[in-house]
Design a protein around this motif. Structure first.
Motif, PDB file in Angstrom:
ATOM      1  N   ILE A  78     -27.753 -37.815 -24.739  1.00  0.00           N
ATOM      2  CA  ILE A  78     -28.945 -37.347 -23.604  1.00  0.00           C
ATOM      3  C   ILE A  78     -30.075 -37.232 -24.129  1.00  0.00           C
ATOM      4  CG2 ILE A  78     -29.421 -35.761 -22.107  1.00  0.00           C
ATOM      5  CD1 ILE A  78     -26.566 -35.046 -21.686  1.00  0.00           C
ATOM      6  N   ARG A  79     -31.283 -37.989 -23.833  1.00  0.00           N
ATOM      7  CA  ARG A  79     -32.526 -37.751 -24.353  1.00  0.00           C
ATOM      8  C   ARG A  79     -33.443 -36.520 -23.656  1.00  0.00           C
ATOM      9  NH1 ARG A  79     -33.734 -42.233 -27.229  1.00  0.00           N
ATOM     10  NH2 ARG A  79     -32.399 -43.892 -27.036  1.00  0.00           N
ATOM     11  N   SER A 232     -37.774 -18.760 -41.088  1.00  0.00           N
ATOM     12  CA  SER A 232     -36.432 -19.531 -41.659  1.00  0.00           C
ATOM     13  C   SER A 232     -35.466 -19.414 -40.290  1.00  0.00           C
ATOM     14  CB  SER A 232     -35.935 -18.906 -42.753  1.00  0.00           C
ATOM     15  OG  SER A 232     -35.668 -17.432 -42.434  1.00  0.00           O
ATOM     16  N   GLU A 233     -35.859 -18.567 -39.349  1.00  0.00           N
ATOM     17  CA  GLU A 233     -34.915 -18.467 -38.177  1.00  0.00           C
ATOM     18  C   GLU A 233     -35.324 -19.467 -36.858  1.00  0.00           C
ATOM     19  OE1 GLU A 233     -32.064 -16.891 -38.301  1.00  0.00           O
ATOM     20  OE2 GLU A 233     -32.245 -16.629 -40.400  1.00  0.00           O
ATOM     21  N   LEU A 234     -36.424 -20.291 -37.203  1.00  0.00           N
ATOM     22  CA  LEU A 234     -36.692 -21.131 -36.224  1.00  0.00           C
ATOM     23  C   LEU A 234     -35.596 -22.013 -35.321  1.00  0.00           C
ATOM     24  CD1 LEU A 234     -39.881 -23.059 -37.282  1.00  0.00           C
ATOM     25  CD2 LEU A 234     -39.726 -21.568 -35.418  1.00  0.00           C
ATOM     26  N   HIS A 235     -35.591 -21.858 -34.154  1.00  0.00           N
ATOM     27  CA  HIS A 235     -34.657 -22.879 -33.417  1.00  0.00           C
ATOM     28  C   HIS A 235     -35.100 -23.676 -32.346  1.00  0.00           C
ATOM     29  CE1 HIS A 235     -34.957 -19.394 -30.528  1.00  0.00           C
ATOM     30  NE2 HIS A 235     -34.775 -20.339 -29.789  1.00  0.00           N
ATOM     31  N   LEU A 236     -34.554 -24.636 -31.810  1.00  0.00           N
ATOM     32  CA  LEU A 236     -35.227 -25.366 -30.724  1.00  0.00           C
ATOM     33  C   LEU A 236     -34.835 -25.000 -29.257  1.00  0.00           C
ATOM     34  CD1 LEU A 236     -33.698 -28.682 -31.860  1.00  0.00           C
ATOM     35  CD2 LEU A 236     -35.996 -27.709 -32.450  1.00  0.00           C
ATOM     36  N   ASP A 237     -35.767 -24.847 -28.355  1.00  0.00           N
ATOM     37  CA  ASP A 237     -35.715 -24.724 -26.863  1.00  0.00           C
ATOM     38  C   ASP A 237     -35.778 -26.108 -26.534  1.00  0.00           C
ATOM     39  OD1 ASP A 237     -35.486 -22.293 -27.322  1.00  0.00           O
ATOM     40  OD2 ASP A 237     -37.193 -21.357 -26.239  1.00  0.00           O
ATOM     41  N   LEU A 238     -34.479 -26.768 -25.747  1.00  0.00           N
ATOM     42  CA  LEU A 238     -34.686 -27.845 -25.157  1.00  0.00           C
ATOM     43  C   LEU A 238     -34.489 -27.795 -23.635  1.00  0.00           C
ATOM     44  CD1 LEU A 238     -32.294 -29.622 -27.777  1.00  0.00           C
ATOM     45  CD2 LEU A 238     -34.510 -29.678 -27.665  1.00  0.00           C
ATOM     46  N   MET A 239     -35.398 -28.522 -23.165  1.00  0.00           N
ATOM     47  CA  MET A 239     -35.083 -28.731 -21.520  1.00  0.00           C
ATOM     48  C   MET A 239     -34.340 -29.777 -20.876  1.00  0.00           C
ATOM     49  SD  MET A 239     -39.350 -28.136 -20.769  1.00  0.00           S
ATOM     50  CE  MET A 239     -39.554 -29.692 -21.581  1.00  0.00           C
ATOM     51  N   VAL A 240     -33.194 -29.201 -20.538  1.00  0.00           N
ATOM     52  CA  VAL A 240     -32.192 -30.190 -20.042  1.00  0.00           C
ATOM     53  C   VAL A 240     -32.200 -30.399 -18.284  1.00  0.00           C
ATOM     54  CG1 VAL A 240     -29.672 -30.560 -19.845  1.00  0.00           C
ATOM     55  CG2 VAL A 240     -30.718 -29.874 -21.862  1.00  0.00           C
ATOM     56  N   TYR A 241     -32.198 -31.573 -17.678  1.00  0.00           N
ATOM     57  CA  TYR A 241     -32.144 -31.565 -16.299  1.00  0.00           C
ATOM     58  C   TYR A 241     -30.925 -31.168 -15.655  1.00  0.00           C
ATOM     59  CZ  TYR A 241     -36.894 -33.266 -16.648  1.00  0.00           C
ATOM     60  OH  TYR A 241     -38.483 -33.621 -16.802  1.00  0.00           O
ATOM     61  N   ASP A 244     -27.706 -33.440 -16.128  1.00  0.00           N
ATOM     62  CA  ASP A 244     -27.163 -33.866 -17.251  1.00  0.00           C
ATOM     63  C   ASP A 244     -26.427 -32.299 -17.806  1.00  0.00           C
ATOM     64  OD1 ASP A 244     -28.121 -36.472 -17.859  1.00  0.00           O
ATOM     65  OD2 ASP A 244     -30.262 -35.688 -18.644  1.00  0.00           O
ATOM     66  N   LEU A 245     -26.646 -31.212 -17.056  1.00  0.00           N
ATOM     67  CA  LEU A 245     -26.276 -29.899 -17.558  1.00  0.00           C
ATOM     68  C   LEU A 245     -24.826 -30.021 -17.641  1.00  0.00           C
ATOM     69  CD1 LEU A 245     -27.436 -27.261 -18.202  1.00  0.00           C
ATOM     70  CD2 LEU A 245     -27.123 -26.662 -15.770  1.00  0.00           C
ATOM     71  N   PRO A 246     -23.871 -30.537 -16.909  1.00  0.00           N
ATOM     72  CA  PRO A 246     -22.391 -30.687 -17.025  1.00  0.00           C
ATOM     73  C   PRO A 246     -22.096 -31.092 -18.450  1.00  0.00           C
ATOM     74  CG  PRO A 246     -22.941 -31.065 -14.756  1.00  0.00           C
ATOM     75  CD  PRO A 246     -24.048 -31.137 -15.526  1.00  0.00           C
ATOM     76  N   LEU A 247     -22.929 -32.013 -18.842  1.00  0.00           N
ATOM     77  CA  LEU A 247     -22.367 -32.634 -20.115  1.00  0.00           C
ATOM     78  C   LEU A 247     -22.579 -31.832 -21.375  1.00  0.00           C
ATOM     79  CD1 LEU A 247     -23.841 -36.230 -19.032  1.00  0.00           C
ATOM     80  CD2 LEU A 247     -21.368 -35.386 -18.884  1.00  0.00           C
ATOM     81  N   ILE A 273     -26.839 -21.670 -23.940  1.00  0.00           N
ATOM     82  CA  ILE A 273     -27.278 -22.328 -22.596  1.00  0.00           C
ATOM     83  C   ILE A 273     -27.777 -21.183 -21.901  1.00  0.00           C
ATOM     84  CG2 ILE A 273     -26.811 -23.886 -20.871  1.00  0.00           C
ATOM     85  CD1 ILE A 273     -24.800 -24.974 -22.846  1.00  0.00           C
ATOM     86  N   THR A 274     -29.236 -21.331 -21.289  1.00  0.00           N
ATOM     87  CA  THR A 274     -29.400 -20.149 -20.407  1.00  0.00           C
ATOM     88  C   THR A 274     -28.768 -20.460 -19.080  1.00  0.00           C
ATOM     89  OG1 THR A 274     -31.314 -21.458 -19.815  1.00  0.00           O
ATOM     90  CG2 THR A 274     -31.607 -19.606 -21.270  1.00  0.00           C
ATOM     91  N   LYS A 275     -28.671 -19.395 -18.241  1.00  0.00           N
ATOM     92  CA  LYS A 275     -27.866 -19.455 -16.888  1.00  0.00           C
ATOM     93  C   LYS A 275     -28.907 -19.504 -15.731  1.00  0.00           C
ATOM     94  CE  LYS A 275     -24.168 -19.191 -19.145  1.00  0.00           C
ATOM     95  NZ  LYS A 275     -23.269 -20.558 -19.565  1.00  0.00           N
ATOM     96  N   SER A 276     -30.025 -19.873 -15.859  1.00  0.00           N
ATOM     97  CA  SER A 276     -31.064 -19.903 -14.851  1.00  0.00           C
ATOM     98  C   SER A 276     -32.156 -21.193 -14.975  1.00  0.00           C
ATOM     99  CB  SER A 276     -31.658 -18.452 -14.567  1.00  0.00           C
ATOM    100  OG  SER A 276     -32.492 -18.349 -15.606  1.00  0.00           O
ATOM    101  N   PHE A 277     -32.659 -21.765 -13.959  1.00  0.00           N
ATOM    102  CA  PHE A 277     -33.658 -22.446 -13.908  1.00  0.00           C
ATOM    103  C   PHE A 277     -34.820 -22.004 -14.124  1.00  0.00           C
ATOM    104  CE2 PHE A 277     -30.629 -24.927 -11.006  1.00  0.00           C
ATOM    105  CZ  PHE A 277     -30.638 -26.105 -11.577  1.00  0.00           C
ATOM    106  N   GLU A 278     -36.003 -22.652 -15.087  1.00  0.00           N
ATOM    107  CA  GLU A 278     -37.095 -22.316 -15.476  1.00  0.00           C
ATOM    108  C   GLU A 278     -37.873 -22.484 -14.279  1.00  0.00           C
ATOM    109  OE1 GLU A 278     -38.456 -21.494 -18.727  1.00  0.00           O
ATOM    110  OE2 GLU A 278     -36.590 -21.094 -18.621  1.00  0.00           O
ATOM    111  N   PRO A 279     -38.939 -21.557 -14.194  1.00  0.00           N
ATOM    112  CA  PRO A 279     -39.649 -21.344 -13.128  1.00  0.00           C
ATOM    113  C   PRO A 279     -40.338 -22.801 -12.818  1.00  0.00           C
ATOM    114  CG  PRO A 279     -39.987 -19.575 -14.186  1.00  0.00           C
ATOM    115  CD  PRO A 279     -39.082 -20.410 -15.114  1.00  0.00           C
ATOM    116  N   GLY A 280     -40.318 -23.237 -11.540  1.00  0.00           N
ATOM    117  CA  GLY A 280     -41.074 -24.321 -11.014  1.00  0.00           C
ATOM    118  C   GLY A 280     -40.457 -25.640 -11.415  1.00  0.00           C
TER     119      GLY A 280
END
Length: 401
Positions: A78-79, A232-241, A244-247, A273-280
């Motif tokens: 998933i891109r 050293s503790e950097l991580h990624l915040d990825l926006m998933v539509y 695609d979320l069920p996958l 995985i967060t449990k709510s949509f981002e605002p807007g």
């Protein structure tokens, strides 16, 4: 005589009619031939197929490698887009519990510091007063402990009153509590009782990211003196539509590159995985821990990422085998080898393909026309063949895939 004239007239009319019919037929045939040629030209243009011939010398110079179409286990992906983020546990604003004046700054911007390291000194009247209270309390505590032992002995011999004994015991308990409180306050400000200045220490390991003070600055209790980040503790915040979320699952692999830096591919693993949509938006933030955090990484970098949701066996070729031309993708297959006086002559045909997922130097391909199963495909040197094709056809060289 009259009959002869009539006869000649009939013959002339017949000949004229025949000539006209022949010319019409020829014109019609020419029109059909032209139409067929135009159709062939259109078909060729639509398919994009072109042939290239290389001499023995050209073939050798290009270091062409051939292979048949193979199968590879490539990840279905998933891109997504996202950015590098730093958890709050890896960020610190350093302040003092007491007011005073900065007398020493021991670090510069960007310096790496360890937890507990002294990074500044403060002269503080409040600290001097705290030390005085500590010293007085310590002295009172020593006196009251001796007095309590004396009164306890007298009470056992029934010499003093119960009231006197209880008063001494109470005074000792109060002073012990006061002394313990002053000791804790000294520990809280990172200072020993015999220290002359108040120490400012780093609460975490990391790099100094901000110094909004200078020597001589008057500071108040709670004022931010330094900012420290532990990248050293950097991580990624990825926006998933939403679609695609069920996958997406915790533990899945993520590979990503940086939008504005280079094409270096780095890997990560989803841990939350967060449990709510981002605002807007209709996206959910997925957090992924980076496997090897490069020293050049900082918070806020935009990334293009692939979330690997499974594997499948597909037809695949090395990335170098696929070239782009006119907005489409092609490969070259060896059509024929002909022995000539000057050596072998190699004939290649360009065939259009559609690419899919890419991983570890291979790309899924779907060949858009029928070719023999044992076709020899150019897996290295395709760019050279395409450049030769562009030269012979008068066009500019194309870019490789």
């Amino acid at each position: 005589m009259k009959k002869s004239i009539i006869y000649l007239s009939l013959i002339s009319s017949f000949l004229l009619f025949s000539c006209k019919k022949t010319q019409e037929n020829k014109a019609e045939e020419s029109k059909v031939e032209t139409t067929e040629q135009s159709s062939e030209a259109v078909a060729e243009g639509e398919s994009g197929n072109k042939e290239v011939e290389l001499t023995q010398a050209q073939y050798n110079a290009s270091n062409i490698q051939l292979s048949i179409l193979g199968k590879k286990n490539l990840s279905d992906v998933i891109r997504v887009n996202g950015s590098t983020e730093l958890p709050v546990q890896s960020q610190a604003d350093v302040s003092s519990f007491l007011s005073g004046t900065i007398t020493s700054i021991n670090v510069n911007l960007g310096d790496y510091v360890k937890k507990g390291q002294t990074i500044a000194l403060i002269d503080s009247p409040e600290f001097i007063q705290l030390k005085e209270q500590y010293t007085i309390s310590k002295s009172n505590l020593e006196y009251l402990e001796l007095e309590y032992k004396r009164q306890q002995t007298l009470r056992q011999e029934n010499v003093n009153s119960e009231k006197t004994y209880q008063k001494t015991k109470s005074d000792l308990t109060i002073e012990r509590a006061r002394f313990e409180s002053l000791s804790n306050r000294l520990n809280l400000v990172n200072a020993a009782a015999n220290a002359k200045s108040l120490r400012v220490v780093s609460p975490i390991n990391g790099n100094i990211s901000a110094i909004p003070i200078k020597i001589g600055s008057s500071v108040m209790a709670g004022q931010s003196l330094f900012s420290i980040v532990d990248n050293s503790e950097l991580h990624l915040d990825l926006m998933v539509y939403e679609k695609d979320l069920p996958l997406v699952k915790v533990g899945q692999k993520v590979s990503f590159s940086f939008t504005n830096i280079d094409e270096t591919v780095v890997t990560a693993k989803i841990f939350s995985i967060t449990k709510s949509f981002e605002p807007g938006t209709k996206t959910v933030i997925v957090h992924a821990k980076i496997d090897n955090v490069l020293d050049t990484l900082i918070p806020g970098l935009y990334v293009n990422a692939l979330i690997h949701i499974g594997e499948k066996t597909v037809d695949a070729l090395p990335n170098k085998a696929i070239i782009k031309a006119d907005g489409r993708e092609f490969i070259f297959i060896l059509e024929d080898e002909v022995e000539e006086a000057g050596g072998m002559s190699y004939h290649f045909e360009r065939v259009e393909v559609k690419s899919g997922v890419s991983e570890l130097g291979y790309t899924q391909v779907t060949i858009l026309e029928s070719i023999p199963a044992d076709s020899q495909i150019v897996i290295d040197g395709a760019y050279y063949v395409q450049s030769h094709l562009a030269k012979t056809s008068g066009g500019a060289p194309e870019h490789a895939h």
